[in-house]
Enzyme design. Structure first.
Site, mmCIF file in Angstrom:
data_model
loop_
_atom_site.group_PDB
_atom_site.id
_atom_site.type_symbol
_atom_site.label_atom_id
_atom_site.label_comp_id
_atom_site.label_asym_id
_atom_site.label_seq_id
_atom_site.Cartn_x
_atom_site.Cartn_y
_atom_site.Cartn_z
ATOM 1 N N GLU A 159 -7.919 -5.566 5.406
ATOM 2 C CA GLU A 159 -7.651 -5.224 3.824
ATOM 3 C C GLU A 159 -6.597 -6.039 3.335
ATOM 4 O O GLU A 159 -6.392 -6.557 2.167
ATOM 5 C CB GLU A 159 -7.621 -3.809 3.620
ATOM 6 C CG GLU A 159 -8.900 -3.069 4.291
ATOM 7 C CD GLU A 159 -8.807 -1.376 3.853
ATOM 8 O OE1 GLU A 159 -8.883 -1.026 2.988
ATOM 9 O OE2 GLU A 159 -8.301 -1.066 5.186
ATOM 10 N N ASN A 184 0.722 -1.142 -0.123
ATOM 11 C CA ASN A 184 -0.089 -0.019 -0.019
ATOM 12 C C ASN A 184 0.894 1.319 -0.042
ATOM 13 O O ASN A 184 1.520 1.571 1.139
ATOM 14 C CB ASN A 184 -0.758 -0.016 1.258
ATOM 15 C CG ASN A 184 -1.926 1.098 1.250
ATOM 16 O OD1 ASN A 184 -1.955 2.004 0.521
ATOM 17 N ND2 ASN A 184 -2.872 0.956 2.465
ATOM 18 N N ASP A 231 -6.847 11.926 16.936
ATOM 19 C CA ASP A 231 -7.050 10.395 17.589
ATOM 20 C C ASP A 231 -8.347 10.364 18.462
ATOM 21 O O ASP A 231 -8.365 10.860 19.266
ATOM 22 C CB ASP A 231 -5.741 10.364 18.500
ATOM 23 C CG ASP A 231 -5.447 9.067 18.971
ATOM 24 O OD1 ASP A 231 -6.410 8.343 19.083
ATOM 25 O OD2 ASP A 231 -4.279 8.783 19.158
ATOM 26 N N ARG A 254 -2.406 -2.323 -3.411
ATOM 27 C CA ARG A 254 -3.875 -1.462 -3.204
ATOM 28 C C ARG A 254 -3.731 -0.188 -4.241
ATOM 29 O O ARG A 254 -2.779 0.512 -4.377
ATOM 30 C CB ARG A 254 -3.756 -0.888 -1.652
ATOM 31 C CG ARG A 254 -5.013 0.098 -1.485
ATOM 32 C CD ARG A 254 -5.027 0.304 -0.124
ATOM 33 N NE ARG A 254 -6.380 1.150 0.169
ATOM 34 C CZ ARG A 254 -6.475 2.342 0.618
ATOM 35 N NH1 ARG A 254 -5.331 3.059 0.935
ATOM 36 N NH2 ARG A 254 -7.608 2.774 0.644
ATOM 37 N N ARG A 257 -10.831 14.995 7.512
ATOM 38 C CA ARG A 257 -11.615 15.316 6.045
ATOM 39 C C ARG A 257 -12.983 15.991 6.542
ATOM 40 O O ARG A 257 -13.629 15.287 7.554
ATOM 41 C CB ARG A 257 -11.775 14.175 5.311
ATOM 42 C CG ARG A 257 -10.671 13.753 4.618
ATOM 43 C CD ARG A 257 -10.923 12.775 3.360
ATOM 44 N NE ARG A 257 -9.810 12.056 2.824
ATOM 45 C CZ ARG A 257 -9.797 10.636 3.224
ATOM 46 N NH1 ARG A 257 -10.579 10.175 3.484
ATOM 47 N NH2 ARG A 257 -8.623 10.123 2.592
ATOM 48 N N HIS A 272 -12.916 2.541 0.215
ATOM 49 C CA HIS A 272 -12.813 1.550 1.290
ATOM 50 C C HIS A 272 -13.633 0.240 0.688
ATOM 51 O O HIS A 272 -14.050 -0.551 1.761
ATOM 52 C CB HIS A 272 -13.715 1.988 2.360
ATOM 53 C CG HIS A 272 -12.957 2.954 3.312
ATOM 54 N ND1 HIS A 272 -13.498 3.973 3.886
ATOM 55 C CD2 HIS A 272 -11.244 3.296 3.354
ATOM 56 C CE1 HIS A 272 -12.794 4.707 4.602
ATOM 57 N NE2 HIS A 272 -11.229 4.420 4.090
HETATM 58 P P1 AMP Z 1 -7.947 3.387 11.273
HETATM 59 O O1 AMP Z 1 -7.785 4.340 10.332
HETATM 60 O O2 AMP Z 1 -8.548 2.085 10.809
HETATM 61 O O3 AMP Z 1 -6.363 2.774 11.531
HETATM 62 O O4 AMP Z 1 -8.397 3.889 12.561
HETATM 63 C C1 AMP Z 1 -7.664 4.753 13.334
HETATM 64 C C2 AMP Z 1 -8.572 5.468 14.257
HETATM 65 O O5 AMP Z 1 -8.955 4.371 15.284
HETATM 66 C C3 AMP Z 1 -7.869 6.713 15.187
HETATM 67 O O6 AMP Z 1 -8.673 7.779 15.258
HETATM 68 C C4 AMP Z 1 -7.616 6.036 16.433
HETATM 69 O O7 AMP Z 1 -7.635 6.955 17.596
HETATM 70 C C5 AMP Z 1 -8.827 4.941 16.682
HETATM 71 N N1 AMP Z 1 -8.662 3.817 17.764
HETATM 72 C C6 AMP Z 1 -7.603 3.071 17.704
HETATM 73 N N2 AMP Z 1 -7.865 2.365 18.946
HETATM 74 C C7 AMP Z 1 -9.026 2.781 19.540
HETATM 75 C C8 AMP Z 1 -9.614 2.822 20.677
HETATM 76 N N3 AMP Z 1 -9.113 1.755 21.745
HETATM 77 N N4 AMP Z 1 -10.431 3.642 21.445
HETATM 78 C C9 AMP Z 1 -10.912 4.580 20.411
HETATM 79 N N5 AMP Z 1 -10.533 4.842 19.423
HETATM 80 C C10 AMP Z 1 -9.425 4.032 18.853
#
Ligand code: AMP
Length: 400
Positions: free
Chosen positions: A387, A13, A285, A94, A244, A183
């Protein structure tokens, strides 16, 4: 040592300055190697490479993707693995945008490569980066079949009423403007896994899939076929995301250009990189946002409510689009991990047959699981997305 990789797939990716990769066995699902090179093209690039339990981290200049791939090959060699001779079954790349040209995973021939180049104007931030990954890997592993797995493919069968914008038809046709959806690899994988978890055929199940990560999208899937999704011509449309805007009045573009004297580039960066949760509360986050909400932070609370409001709007819309909903499925970083988001996005929907079980919802696990009550008409599930595995399986299916 090399034979341990035989039959597995290298999944790549490539982003504009990053390269994520995994070597995995599509049959056993075993992850053999996993890595991420970041800040490619900058002074201080870094790589994190994991192979069978051993992790290596390096900081060094990586001028381009080819240098990054060459380093990956070297890191394998340090473990005694000649990756070019290791019997890889395929490389799965990807590719974000397949336009109106690619509806399924496709072996990358010269003609296919040229077509991916040709449609790059549809995804100028993504496809050229994906192509640098393809070129870099092909240069080093010329004998391993390479397969492009498109993020748009699953949604290529969106019905016309969902795929078309209400835009001048000639302009839309001339510039290939329509809703493509993204996605797709995740929505397809998760919807199939959800049907399997329920012990039913995907063709019998109506579902709403909520892919809530840093990027986020929802889809309505009737009997295995998507009927709607929130991302559109680009991944900007739809849900509130990490950085976004999601849906936004296009008039704001004109306003900012006229009143704030912003260029199209400025607005692109503003909407894609500086908005969403980050724009609302300075943070994308979700863990940190939830902590701030708990601590009574007003900005974070506002961001959370805007996020939820948009999500609930689409859940409601998709219930109406589908008529009968068998399952609502949460996936990706936020969907898999943030129990409060799951509970709050489906709160008060008992009369629509959706009842979350708080104890089940609180369970943390890497496995697919039910989080609704036994008498909830709609089964609410958490299904981890994968993925890389989906791309690996698709790549092997094409090359066999
Ligand atoms: P992804 O793009 O699928 O990797 O998701 C990333 C997002 O998931 C970020 O905003 C992370 O803060 C959130 N995330 C990961 N672990 C947790 C958790 N235990 N509680 C809340 N959000 C989470």
């Amino acid at each position: 040592m090399s034979e341990v990789i035989a039959g597995s797939v290298l999944v790549v990716n490539a982003g504009s300055s990053s390269l994520k990769y995994q070597v995995l066995d599509p049959k056993t699902e075993e992850v053999i190697a996993d890595g991420l090179a970041e800040r490619i093209g900058e002074q201080a690039a870094s790589i994190k490479h994991w192979y069978r339990g051993t992790e290596v981290r390096r900081e060094l200049p990586l001028p381009d993707h080819e240098a990054a791939i060459a380093l990956v090959v070297d890191l394998f060699a340090e473990e005694g693995v000649d990756i070019a001779e290791s019997g890889l079954a395929a490389v799965g790349h990807r590719v974000v945008h397949g336009g109106r040209s690619f509806f399924e995973p496709t072996l990358i021939t010269e003609r296919v490569h040229s077509e991916i180049v040709r449609i790059s104007s549809l995804a100028p931030l993504h496809n050229p980066a994906n192509l640098t990954g393809i070129d870099a890997v092909t240069a080093l592993l010329p004998d391993v079949p390479a397969v492009a797995v498109f993020d748009t493919a699953f949604f290529s069968r969106l019905p016309d009423e969902s795929a078309h914008y209400a835009l001048d038809a000639e302009v839309a046709a001339k510039y290939a403007i329509r809703r493509y959806g993204f996605h797709g690899t995740s929505h397809q994988y998760v919807s199939q896994s959800a049907a399997e978890f329920l012990g039913r055929k995907a063709s019998d199940v109506n579902q709403i899939v909520l892919h809530l990560g840093n990027g986020a999208s929802a889809s309505a899937i009737r009997g295995g076929v998507p009927v709607d999704t929130t991302m559109g011509m680009t991944p900007l449309e739809g849900l509130v995301m990490g950085t976004r805007t999601g849906d936004i009045d296009a008039g704001i573009v004109f306003h900012l250009a006229r009143v704030a004297d912003m260029s199209i580039e400025d607005i692109d960066v503003l909407f894609n990189k500086k908005s969403g949760l980050k724009g609302l509360c300075g943070e994308n986050d979700f863990r940190a946002i939830l902590e701030r909400v708990d601590a009574g932070d007003d900005e974070a609370a506002k961001a959370y409510l805007v996020y939820l409001h948009r999500l609930r709007r689409y859940i409601g819309a998709y219930m109406i689009q589908l008529g009968r909903v068998d399952t609502i499925v949460f996936t990706a970083g936020v969907g898999e991990n943030a129990a409060p988001v799951r509970a709050d996005s489906l709160a008060g929907l008992e009369r629509y047959g959706v009842i979350i079980d708080p104890e089940r919802n609180a369970v943390r696990s890497d496995e697919p699981r039910l989080i609704s009550t036994d008498d909830s008409e709609v089964a609410v599930l958490v299904v981890p997305t994968n993925e890389e595995l989906a791309i690996a399986r698709a790549a092997v299916a094409v090359t066999n």
